[in-house]
Design an enzyme around this catalytic site. Structure first.
Site, short mmCIF file in Angstrom:
data_model
loop_
_atom_site.label_atom_id
_atom_site.label_comp_id
_atom_site.label_asym_id
_atom_site.label_seq_id
_atom_site.Cartn_x
_atom_site.Cartn_y
_atom_site.Cartn_z
N GLY A 154 0.75 -1.25 0.00
CA GLY A 154 0.00 0.00 0.00
C GLY A 154 0.78 1.29 0.00
CB CYS B 195 -16.31 4.71 -28.87
SG CYS B 195 -15.76 4.90 -30.55
CD GLU B 196 -16.86 3.92 -22.57
OE1 GLU B 196 -17.29 4.72 -21.71
OE2 GLU B 196 -17.37 2.83 -22.80
N1 LLP Z 1 -1.68 -6.85 -0.47
C1 LLP Z 1 -3.01 -6.89 -0.63
C2 LLP Z 1 -3.80 -7.77 0.22
C3 LLP Z 1 -3.62 -6.07 -1.59
O1 LLP Z 1 -4.94 -6.10 -1.73
C4 LLP Z 1 -2.83 -5.22 -2.39
C5 LLP Z 1 -3.42 -4.37 -3.42
C6 LLP Z 1 -1.44 -5.22 -2.20
C7 LLP Z 1 -0.90 -6.03 -1.22
C8 LLP Z 1 -0.50 -4.33 -2.98
O2 LLP Z 1 -0.77 -2.99 -2.77
P1 LLP Z 1 0.21 -1.86 -3.37
O3 LLP Z 1 1.51 -1.94 -2.62
O4 LLP Z 1 0.37 -2.12 -4.80
O5 LLP Z 1 -0.53 -0.59 -3.11
N2 LLP Z 1 -5.81 -0.98 -9.13
C9 LLP Z 1 -5.54 0.00 -8.08
C10 LLP Z 1 -4.83 -0.61 -6.90
C11 LLP Z 1 -5.54 -1.80 -6.31
C12 LLP Z 1 -4.78 -2.39 -5.16
C13 LLP Z 1 -5.37 -3.68 -4.73
N3 LLP Z 1 -4.69 -4.31 -3.66
C14 LLP Z 1 -4.76 1.14 -8.68
O6 LLP Z 1 -4.51 1.11 -9.89
O7 LLP Z 1 -4.44 2.10 -8.01
#
Ligand code: LLP
Length: 421
Positions: free
Chosen positions: A241, A348-349
């Site tokens: 995160g 097309c959006e």
């Molecule tokens: N661990 C779990 C349980 C997660 O659900 C996620 C991401 C991560 C780790 C990794 O998180 P990161 O370090 O990448 O923030 N599609 C969205 C982000 C969705 C994240 C989902 N979970 C975007 O493009 O911002």
């Protein structure tokens, strides 16, 4: 040191290579361009920050599932976080050590849990039914499963609601009121389950490390409570995160070291192994989507730069209103007029935009335009909407050479889905 930067000559470079030259040498646009050395540097930043702790860096494969990138991270010593059976298969195929892999998710399927049990990966328990399925999987595989309880600590990550996960009404994890039920359920299955840890994941794009600290405090309290009941639980998984600097506006954001330092004493005080699950902060800033300008137009009071890339290749701006920095790859002529443009694709959006209200010199047709920080959740979320085909990926290697690391999807690939019907 960052891989993409403008040099004194006004051109954009990636690890010493002119992006314009790469663009001229590849057969197809848009394409993703990564820096392999930057991936290494990002991994090493975590690795060095974790010195003195027993730890697993579980790369969240959902952020980017390019096989060559996975292989590279695995060779550096990385583990993996998986959220589907296919991500689990891919991680195994890429040679990840199963005992450094964590299987996560609120809807894990029994057949995938059986594979996880057979291979000996850590499994996070997400709900009552999930626990039942893990027990069944352990019996089918004839293996005891190392499980972590995914506890929802209800700490506000202060991010877009679509990427917040650790709050009270989230679909993920278990609420602390139910903790005792889960501990009792684990005790009932000594042959199937071994409770080894507690997990939380608060959300994504978090830019304040205090949020991780608050969650870690709650989590070690849960761990203390769980230990008083006789469980030997030794893993704290604080999820992923950590956000990155999407704005390129000089802000100082927390580094992996800041993140680890904020939980280090807590982890040491309980003699825990720390698991972290970074996706974005490992891979986002290693890549640009390289596009070509198709043309420029004006409607009413709006100016548009139309490029060949679109929401099909890179959906984050459309889906979350996310900002990703955009710039031209070639120098701005000294007399250039700067205007405000929406940078849009051909799909097309009306939601098909890569950037809104960006100040840019009016680009000529064919000019190269990059969308920065496209390494995470861009290619892995790409679609074939409007029958756009998923783009090829390249990386710049340590010696400055460019290698293709994924073929672009083709029209013939698409037709293959219908063969033999
Ligand atoms: N661990 C779990 C349980 C997660 O659900 C996620 C991401 C991560 C780790 C990794 O998180 P990161 O370090 O990448 O923030 N599609 C969205 C982000 C969705 C994240 C989902 N979970 C975007 O493009 O911002």
């Amino acid at each position: 040191q960052h891989c993409f930067s403008k040099s004194d000559d006004g051109f954009l470079y990636c690890e010493g290579l002119k992006v314009q030259d790469v663009m001229d040498s590849v057969e197809r646009r848009p394409f993703y361009l990564y820096s392999k050395p930057q991936i290494t540097r990002n991994f090493e930043a975590y690795n060095e920050a974790l010195e003195g702790l027993r730890s697993i860096i579980g790369y969240a494969i959902k952020a980017n599932n390019n096989y060559k990138i996975l292989e590279h991270l695995r060779k550096l010593g990385c583990g993996a976080v998986l959220v589907s059976g296919n991500e689990l298969r891919l991680a195994l195929r890429a040679g990840f050590d199963p005992t450094r892999c964590i299987f996560n998710g609120n809807g894990k399927l029994l057949e995938d849990l059986v594979l996880a049990a057979q291979e000996g990966v850590f499994v996070n328990v997400d709900s009552e039914f999930d626990l039942d399925n893990i027990v069944s999987a352990a019996r089918i595989a004839g293996k005891k499963v190392n499980v972590l309880l995914r506890i929802n600590p209800d700490v506000d990550p202060q991010v877009h609601p679509y990427v917040a996960t650790g709050n009270k009404n989230s679909k993920f994890g278990i609420r602390n009121e139910k903790l005792q039920w889960f501990l009792d359920a684990v005790k009932e299955h000594p042959n199937e389950l071994k409770l080894v840890g507690a997990h939380c994941h608060l959300g994504s794009t978090i830019t304040k490390v205090d949020i991780f600290r608050d969650a870690a405090v709650l989590m070690v309290n849960y761990i203390d409570e769980i230990r008083t009941q006789g469980f030997e639980i030794n893993y704290l998984n604080i999820g992923g995160g950590l956000g990155i600097d999407y704005y390129h506006a000089g802000a100082v954001l927390p580094t992996p070291r800041d993140l680890i330092d904020t939980v280090r004493e807590l982890v040491l005080s309980r003699d825990l192994n720390l698991i972290i699950e970074p996706g974005r902060s490992l891979i986002a800033n290693t890549c640009c989507l390289v596009n070509r300008v198709t043309g420029v137009k004006t409607n009413g009071t709006k100016n548009f730069v139309v490029i060949d890339g679109s929401m099909a290749e890179l959906i984050r701006p459309s889906l979350y209103g996310a900002y990703q920095h955009i710039e031209l790859v070639s120098p701005t002529p000294p007399d250039a007029e700067i205007s405000t443009f929406d940078v849009v694709g051909p799909v097309c959006e009306s939601a098909d935009f890569l950037g809104k209200d960006r100040e840019l010199p009016t680009p000529p047709q064919g000019a190269g335009l990059v969308v920065h920080d496209a390494g995470a959740y861009c290619m892995s979320m790409a679609s074939t909407y409007n029958l756009k085909m998923r783009p090829p990926e390249y990386w710049v290697e340590e010696d400055g050479s460019v290698a293709k690391i994924r073929h672009g999807e083709t029209f013939e690939d698409h037709m293959r889905y219908f063969e033999g019907l």
